[in-house]
Design a protein around this motif. Sequence first.
Motif, PDB file in Angstrom:
ATOM      1  N   HIS A  18       5.751   4.132  10.543  1.00 51.40           N
ATOM      2  CA  HIS A  18       4.508   3.625  11.139  1.00 51.40           C
ATOM      3  C   HIS A  18       3.447   3.368  10.063  1.00 51.40           C
ATOM      4  O   HIS A  18       2.774   2.325  10.079  1.00 51.40           O
ATOM      5  CB  HIS A  18       3.979   4.615  12.183  1.00 51.40           C
ATOM      6  N   ILE A  19       3.296   4.278   9.132  1.00 47.54           N
ATOM      7  CA  ILE A  19       2.308   4.128   8.053  1.00 47.54           C
ATOM      8  C   ILE A  19       2.647   2.902   7.204  1.00 47.54           C
ATOM      9  O   ILE A  19       1.781   2.077   6.907  1.00 47.54           O
ATOM     10  CB  ILE A  19       2.239   5.406   7.187  1.00 47.54           C
ATOM     11  N   ARG A  20       3.913   2.767   6.814  1.00 50.95           N
ATOM     12  CA  ARG A  20       4.332   1.611   6.008  1.00 50.95           C
ATOM     13  C   ARG A  20       4.134   0.307   6.768  1.00 50.95           C
ATOM     14  O   ARG A  20       3.620  -0.670   6.224  1.00 50.95           O
ATOM     15  CB  ARG A  20       5.788   1.765   5.568  1.00 50.95           C
ATOM     16  N   ASP A  21       4.536   0.285   8.047  1.00 50.17           N
ATOM     17  CA  ASP A  21       4.403  -0.933   8.849  1.00 50.17           C
ATOM     18  C   ASP A  21       2.937  -1.323   9.029  1.00 50.17           C
ATOM     19  O   ASP A  21       2.594  -2.501   8.966  1.00 50.17           O
ATOM     20  CB  ASP A  21       5.075  -0.762  10.217  1.00 50.17           C
ATOM     21  N   THR A  22       2.081  -0.340   9.249  1.00 50.58           N
ATOM     22  CA  THR A  22       0.647  -0.609   9.395  1.00 50.58           C
ATOM     23  C   THR A  22       0.092  -1.202   8.112  1.00 50.58           C
ATOM     24  O   THR A  22      -0.661  -2.180   8.134  1.00 50.58           O
ATOM     25  CB  THR A  22      -0.113   0.680   9.771  1.00 50.58           C
ATOM     26  N   TYR A  23       0.470  -0.630   6.975  1.00 55.73           N
ATOM     27  CA  TYR A  23       0.019  -1.155   5.681  1.00 55.73           C
ATOM     28  C   TYR A  23       0.476  -2.600   5.500  1.00 55.73           C
ATOM     29  O   TYR A  23      -0.308  -3.469   5.116  1.00 55.73           O
ATOM     30  CB  TYR A  23       0.541  -0.285   4.527  1.00 55.73           C
ATOM     31  N   GLU A  44      10.145  10.719   9.892  1.00 56.73           N
ATOM     32  CA  GLU A  44      10.630   9.368   9.616  1.00 56.73           C
ATOM     33  C   GLU A  44       9.862   8.328  10.419  1.00 56.73           C
ATOM     34  O   GLU A  44       9.508   7.273   9.902  1.00 56.73           O
ATOM     35  CB  GLU A  44      12.130   9.257   9.880  1.00 56.73           C
ATOM     36  N   LYS A  45       9.612   8.621  11.685  1.00 53.79           N
ATOM     37  CA  LYS A  45       8.854   7.696  12.530  1.00 53.79           C
ATOM     38  C   LYS A  45       7.430   7.534  12.002  1.00 53.79           C
ATOM     39  O   LYS A  45       6.891   6.427  11.963  1.00 53.79           O
ATOM     40  CB  LYS A  45       8.841   8.208  13.969  1.00 53.79           C
ATOM     41  N   THR A  48       5.196   6.904   0.247  1.00 54.20           N
ATOM     42  CA  THR A  48       4.589   7.333   1.509  1.00 54.20           C
ATOM     43  C   THR A  48       4.990   8.758   1.882  1.00 54.20           C
ATOM     44  O   THR A  48       4.116   9.588   2.162  1.00 54.20           O
ATOM     45  CB  THR A  48       4.936   6.349   2.651  1.00 54.20           C
ATOM     46  N   PRO A  49       6.281   9.090   1.897  1.00 58.34           N
ATOM     47  CA  PRO A  49       6.646  10.475   2.242  1.00 58.34           C
ATOM     48  C   PRO A  49       6.063  11.504   1.274  1.00 58.34           C
ATOM     49  O   PRO A  49       5.670  12.595   1.689  1.00 58.34           O
ATOM     50  CB  PRO A  49       8.176  10.483   2.185  1.00 58.34           C
ATOM     51  N   VAL A  50       5.987  11.147   0.010  1.00 64.09           N
ATOM     52  CA  VAL A  50       5.428  12.064  -0.992  1.00 64.09           C
ATOM     53  C   VAL A  50       3.965  12.355  -0.675  1.00 64.09           C
ATOM     54  O   VAL A  50       3.534  13.515  -0.672  1.00 64.09           O
ATOM     55  CB  VAL A  50       5.570  11.482  -2.418  1.00 64.09           C
ATOM     56  N   LEU A  51       3.204  11.312  -0.382  1.00 67.36           N
ATOM     57  CA  LEU A  51       1.783  11.496  -0.072  1.00 67.36           C
ATOM     58  C   LEU A  51       1.595  12.270   1.229  1.00 67.36           C
ATOM     59  O   LEU A  51       0.695  13.117   1.328  1.00 67.36           O
ATOM     60  CB  LEU A  51       1.079  10.146  -0.004  1.00 67.36           C
ATOM     61  N   MET A  52       2.422  12.004   2.215  1.00 64.01           N
ATOM     62  CA  MET A  52       2.303  12.728   3.477  1.00 64.01           C
ATOM     63  C   MET A  52       2.681  14.202   3.301  1.00 64.01           C
ATOM     64  O   MET A  52       2.013  15.082   3.837  1.00 64.01           O
ATOM     65  CB  MET A  52       3.163  12.078   4.560  1.00 64.01           C
TER      66      MET A  52
END
Length: 144
Positions: free
Chosen positions: A130-135, A125-126, A90-94
Motif C-alpha cells: 500500500h505504501i509503495r503503491d501510494t507513492y 506485506e499488505k 520501504t520494509p526497512v523504514l517501516m
Amino acid sequence: MKNSFRCKCPITSALDILGDRWSLVVIKLMLFEGKTTFKDFVESQEAIATNILTDRLKMLEGFGIIRKVKLPHNKKTNIYLLTNKGLGLTPVLMELTLWSRDNIQEFNPHLNLSEQLGKVEENKEKAYTHIRDTYLKQTQALFQ
C-alpha cells in the motif's frame, strides 16, 4: 560513483551507503511525505543543510536509489524520485518505525507515531504494498 566499502559484509556495505545521519531521512521524506524537489527537502522540519542535501542526493542517485528528472511541463525544476531499489527500502523504514516506537519512545515521548502502525503489524506485506503503491500514484500524477 566510487564504491569504497569497508568490507564484504552485506549489513556493513548497506550502512556504508545508508548509515549516515541524512540518507534515510531523505528517503523517508520522499516515501512518506511526498517530497520531490530540493526546495521541499530544505523546507522540511529536519532542516538539512543545503551542502549536505546536495551531497546525499548525488550519492543516492549514484547508487541508483533515487533518480533525478525534469517534469515535462517545467524543465527548470529537478525532481527526485525513488527507484525500485529505493522503494525496496520501504520494509526497512517501516521496521525502523516499529522498532523506534517500541524502544525509543521512552526517550522521546514526542515521537510522531501513526495510528496506522497497528495495521502494518497485522499484515506487513499488505501495508508495504500500500505504501509503495501510494507513492507511485503520487509521483505518476506529477507527469500528467
